[in-house]
Design a protein around this motif. Structure first.
Motif, mmCIF file in Angstrom:
data_model
loop_
_atom_site.group_PDB
_atom_site.id
_atom_site.type_symbol
_atom_site.label_atom_id
_atom_site.label_comp_id
_atom_site.label_asym_id
_atom_site.label_seq_id
_atom_site.Cartn_x
_atom_site.Cartn_y
_atom_site.Cartn_z
ATOM 1 N N ASN A 43 0.671 -1.111 0.139
ATOM 2 C CA ASN A 43 0.071 -0.083 0.042
ATOM 3 C C ASN A 43 0.844 1.165 0.000
ATOM 4 N N GLY A 44 2.076 1.212 0.744
ATOM 5 C CA GLY A 44 2.736 2.440 0.849
ATOM 6 C C GLY A 44 4.033 2.203 0.858
ATOM 7 N N ALA A 45 4.865 1.343 0.038
ATOM 8 C CA ALA A 45 6.166 1.129 -0.219
ATOM 9 C C ALA A 45 6.893 2.420 -0.378
ATOM 10 N N SER A 46 6.317 3.354 -1.277
ATOM 11 C CA SER A 46 6.987 4.331 -1.821
ATOM 12 C C SER A 46 6.993 5.513 -0.768
ATOM 13 N N LEU A 47 6.035 5.645 0.318
ATOM 14 C CA LEU A 47 6.328 6.322 1.438
ATOM 15 C C LEU A 47 7.213 5.904 2.297
ATOM 16 N N MET A 48 7.162 4.645 2.487
ATOM 17 C CA MET A 48 8.147 3.996 3.462
ATOM 18 C C MET A 48 9.582 4.193 3.246
ATOM 19 N N ASN A 49 9.835 4.291 1.815
ATOM 20 C CA ASN A 49 10.980 4.210 1.155
ATOM 21 C C ASN A 49 11.600 5.703 1.113
ATOM 22 N N MET A 50 10.624 6.548 1.057
ATOM 23 C CA MET A 50 10.981 8.179 0.640
ATOM 24 C C MET A 50 12.061 8.667 1.927
ATOM 25 N N GLU A 51 12.842 9.211 1.373
ATOM 26 C CA GLU A 51 13.813 9.929 2.211
ATOM 27 C C GLU A 51 13.556 11.240 2.621
ATOM 28 N N ALA A 52 12.211 11.405 3.160
ATOM 29 C CA ALA A 52 11.380 12.698 3.632
ATOM 30 C C ALA A 52 10.954 12.489 5.089
ATOM 31 N N ASP A 53 11.247 13.404 5.900
ATOM 32 C CA ASP A 53 10.375 13.418 7.194
ATOM 33 C C ASP A 53 8.899 13.718 7.251
ATOM 34 N N HIS A 54 8.798 14.705 6.631
ATOM 35 C CA HIS A 54 7.205 15.015 6.428
ATOM 36 C C HIS A 54 6.871 15.413 4.998
ATOM 37 N N LEU A 55 5.489 15.582 5.082
ATOM 38 C CA LEU A 55 4.961 15.981 3.616
ATOM 39 C C LEU A 55 4.139 17.159 3.951
ATOM 40 N N VAL A 78 8.258 26.798 1.829
ATOM 41 C CA VAL A 78 8.772 25.881 2.844
ATOM 42 C C VAL A 78 10.222 26.001 2.990
ATOM 43 N N ARG A 79 11.054 25.804 1.818
ATOM 44 C CA ARG A 79 12.455 25.743 2.014
ATOM 45 C C ARG A 79 12.965 27.025 2.772
ATOM 46 N N ALA A 80 12.184 28.068 2.841
ATOM 47 C CA ALA A 80 12.673 29.190 3.444
ATOM 48 C C ALA A 80 12.590 29.469 4.914
ATOM 49 N N VAL A 81 11.698 28.294 5.429
ATOM 50 C CA VAL A 81 11.457 28.289 6.745
ATOM 51 C C VAL A 81 12.568 27.787 7.701
ATOM 52 N N PRO A 82 13.151 28.424 8.679
ATOM 53 C CA PRO A 82 14.448 28.037 9.493
ATOM 54 C C PRO A 82 14.181 26.798 10.241
ATOM 55 N N GLY A 83 15.107 25.682 9.771
ATOM 56 C CA GLY A 83 15.036 24.523 10.292
ATOM 57 C C GLY A 83 14.848 23.236 9.122
ATOM 58 N N VAL A 84 14.441 23.910 8.031
ATOM 59 C CA VAL A 84 14.239 22.677 7.039
ATOM 60 C C VAL A 84 15.545 22.710 6.296
ATOM 61 N N THR A 85 15.732 21.373 6.145
ATOM 62 C CA THR A 85 16.944 20.909 5.459
ATOM 63 C C THR A 85 16.849 20.976 3.944
ATOM 64 N N ASP A 213 12.929 18.508 11.230
ATOM 65 C CA ASP A 213 12.616 17.903 12.530
ATOM 66 C C ASP A 213 11.100 18.037 13.124
ATOM 67 N N GLU A 214 10.669 17.623 13.646
ATOM 68 C CA GLU A 214 9.092 17.602 14.515
ATOM 69 C C GLU A 214 8.922 19.051 14.760
ATOM 70 N N SER A 215 9.887 19.766 15.481
ATOM 71 C CA SER A 215 9.585 21.118 16.040
ATOM 72 C C SER A 215 9.527 22.067 14.895
ATOM 73 N N THR A 216 10.314 21.980 13.788
ATOM 74 C CA THR A 216 9.941 22.748 12.425
ATOM 75 C C THR A 216 8.603 22.687 11.958
ATOM 76 N N ALA A 217 8.302 21.451 11.847
ATOM 77 C CA ALA A 217 6.863 21.054 11.412
ATOM 78 C C ALA A 217 5.697 22.053 11.575
ATOM 79 N N ALA A 218 5.659 22.490 13.013
ATOM 80 C CA ALA A 218 4.541 23.421 13.428
ATOM 81 C C ALA A 218 5.041 24.766 12.782
ATOM 82 N N ARG A 219 6.236 25.444 12.751
ATOM 83 C CA ARG A 219 6.534 26.405 12.156
ATOM 84 C C ARG A 219 6.220 26.578 10.623
#
Length: 370
Positions: A43-55, A78-85, A213-219
């Motif tokens: 069902n979700g192998a592409s998501l499991m193998n994706m090298e992303a932390d968040h969508l 999104v890229r301009a938000v501090p903490g986004v790699t 990371d998780e803290s950046t997601a809220a920002r």
């Protein structure tokens, strides 16, 4: 342990039958575990193998990739938000394709990506579509089961768009369908072929894949208007049908563990009742309740371990024979976990027998000896 082994030798057929029942229950647990893992992966192998932390999705679409539409400028926001790699655009579309002029229809999921981003799949044959002519694609190797080879053309129905296969990847499925990776412009021509289908969104994409990371997601949700952020796991659990599939199999597994505990409790309680006189004699000769209890526990552990080991071996043999079309995947760590749980369930089932042993009165029991 000494008495347990002696009993196994004395009543060999009885314990073989009990061990066989334990093995059958464990086998069913392991097979269901393999089916659950296979379905989740399919069902979700592409998501499991994706090298992303968040969508990052459009707001209020319940994290459904097929409903989300964002402007491509959201990637830069999104890229301009501090903490986004890192951040990369992602497009999604479900299509039906045929190989050349053949009639066989193949359902597939298109994931549109920047081939130079971290979303680029691992190529196992051929090459990536970066630098290739437009409409070049990389497909999951399960397409080979339909006869697709490098250089073949896939025709998208009903638009008639011709895609050229330049590479194969592996382990890439989404919503139980093999994935076709292509560039964003070609995907837009397919997804938004009808005028106005993108609404007022300029240069649309489906979502933004982000490494942070998780803290950046809220920002990100605060700084970028009209978006919602989900972890990769949350996005996976929100795939259509995922929770229902996993919930059903988990419920069946839970019932199996309860049934296993009940069956083992009944078997060993009946055996204990049959051996009441012998236990009484042993107590009269000086055997303590704890000695008899340890003997029973050793008997249960040994019998359960043998049954579980036989079931695990049988499961791996069957797994090797299952056709690749059936979503089945064994996770050795999960098998080991379930094996430990089954041994624990077996011990739980002995509680009734242990209580019976503790209540045996040697004098009464000896009186029953013929």
């Amino acid at each position: 342990m000494f008495l347990a082994v002696r009993e196994f030798r004395h009543a060999r057929l009885r314990y073989i039958l009990i061990g066989a029942i334990i093995a059958l229950i464990a086998w069913l647990v392991f097979l269901l575990s393999g089916l659950a893992t296979g379905l989740a992966t399919d069902n979700g192998a592409s998501l499991m193998n994706m090298e992303a932390d968040h969508l990052v999705f459009q707001a209020d679409v319940r994290f459904f990739l097929h409903l989300s539409i964002l402007p491509e400028e959201a990637v830069e926001a999104v890229r301009a938000v501090p903490g986004v790699t890192a951040a990369a655009p992602l497009g999604h579309l479900t299509v039906t394709v045929t190989r050349g002029e053949e009639d066989e229809k193949i359902d597939a999921t298109i994931l549109a990506i920047d081939p130079n981003s971290f979303l680029a799949p691992r190529i196992v044959e051929g090459q990536t579509f970066a630098g290739q002519p437009a409409a070049s694609v990389v497909v999951n190797d399960s397409f080979k089961r339909h006869g697709v080879r490098l250089g073949d053309q896939l025709i998208v129905s009903p638009s008639g768009t011709v895609l050229t296969v330049v590479g194969f990847t592996t382990g890439q499925t989404y919503n139980h369908l093999p994935v076709i990776f292509m560039d964003i412009p070609t995907w837009r021509e397919l997804k938004f072929a009808a005028p106005g289908s993108a609404g007022s969104v300029v240069d649309p994409i489906s979502a933004v894949a982000v490494q942070m990371d998780e803290s950046t997601a809220a920002r990100v949700e605060q700084d970028v208007p009209g978006v919602e952020v989900a972890t990769r796991q949350v996005a996976l659990e929100n795939l259509p049908g995922y929770r229902e599939e996993m919930g059903t199999i988990t419920l069946i597994l839970a019932f199996l563990f309860v049934i296993a505990a009940f069956v083992l409790a009944v078997f060993f309680y009946i055996l204990t009742l049959q051996k009441t006189n012998q236990f009484g004699v042993l107590k009269a000769l000086g055997a303590t309740t704890s000695f008899l209890a340890r003997d029973l526990i050793a008997q249960v552990i040994l019998l359960t371990l043998l049954g579980v080991a036989a079931a695990a071996g049988l499961t791996y043999i069957v797994a090797a024979m299952i056709p690749p079309e059936i979503p089945f995947s064994l996770d050795s760590r999960l098998i080991l976990t379930y094996a430990v749980v089954l041994v624990g369930v077996g011990l739980l089932g002995t509680l009734l027998s242990l209580r019976r042993i503790a209540k045996i009165d040697p004098l009464i029991a000896i009186g029953r000896v013929d």
